[in-house]
Design a protein around this motif. Structure first.
Motif, PDB file in Angstrom:
ATOM      1  N   LYS A   1      34.852  45.725  24.397  1.00 57.29           N
ATOM      2  CA  LYS A   1      33.779  46.708  24.602  1.00 57.29           C
ATOM      3  C   LYS A   1      32.629  46.101  25.405  1.00 57.29           C
ATOM      4  N   THR A   2      32.217  44.907  25.040  1.00 62.48           N
ATOM      5  CA  THR A   2      31.115  44.245  25.733  1.00 62.48           C
ATOM      6  C   THR A   2      31.471  43.958  27.186  1.00 62.48           C
ATOM      7  N   SER A   3      32.699  43.499  27.422  1.00 59.48           N
ATOM      8  CA  SER A   3      33.091  43.196  28.800  1.00 59.48           C
ATOM      9  C   SER A   3      33.172  44.457  29.649  1.00 59.48           C
ATOM     10  N   ASN A   4      33.580  45.563  29.052  1.00 60.45           N
ATOM     11  CA  ASN A   4      33.620  46.831  29.785  1.00 60.45           C
ATOM     12  C   ASN A   4      32.212  47.328  30.122  1.00 60.45           C
ATOM     13  N   GLU A   5      31.276  47.099  29.220  1.00 57.81           N
ATOM     14  CA  GLU A   5      29.906  47.582  29.418  1.00 57.81           C
ATOM     15  C   GLU A   5      29.063  46.637  30.275  1.00 57.81           C
ATOM     16  N   LYS A   6      29.238  45.326  30.080  1.00 56.39           N
ATOM     17  CA  LYS A   6      28.334  44.360  30.708  1.00 56.39           C
ATOM     18  C   LYS A   6      29.006  43.462  31.737  1.00 56.39           C
ATOM     19  N   GLY A   7      30.321  43.393  31.704  1.00 56.36           N
ATOM     20  CA  GLY A   7      31.057  42.549  32.637  1.00 56.36           C
ATOM     21  C   GLY A   7      31.641  41.318  31.957  1.00 56.36           C
ATOM     22  N   MET A   8      32.661  40.776  32.607  1.00 55.23           N
ATOM     23  CA  MET A   8      33.374  39.614  32.055  1.00 55.23           C
ATOM     24  C   MET A   8      32.513  38.353  32.019  1.00 55.23           C
ATOM     25  N   ASN A   9      31.590  38.219  32.941  1.00 55.27           N
ATOM     26  CA  ASN A   9      30.794  36.996  33.040  1.00 55.27           C
ATOM     27  C   ASN A   9      29.436  37.087  32.345  1.00 55.27           C
ATOM     28  N   HIS A  10      29.182  38.198  31.657  1.00 53.11           N
ATOM     29  CA  HIS A  10      27.913  38.349  30.937  1.00 53.11           C
ATOM     30  C   HIS A  10      27.877  37.360  29.777  1.00 53.11           C
TER      31      HIS A  10
END
Length: 52
Positions: free
Chosen positions: A19-28
């Motif tokens: 969920k976080t990677s979809n919302e903020k990106g893989m490198n966040h």
């Protein structure tokens, strides 16, 4: 921590990381932080399962 507890936490963190990677990106930084926690739990689970 038991294997069952670890499985529950691993599944929760996996869902949260996706969920976080979809919302903020893989490198966040939050995605990376969750990924690192997930790695630690998976390593702990592997150690428990290899002992038996």
């Amino acid at each position: 921590m038991s294997k069952k507890e670890l499985c529950v936490k691993i599944k929760f963190l996996k869902t949260r990381m996706i969920k976080t990677s979809n919302e903020k990106g893989m490198n966040h930084h939050l995605t990376i932080q969750i990924s690192q926690k997930l790695d630690r739990l998976i390593n702990e689970y592997m150690k428990l399962t290899q002992k038996k």
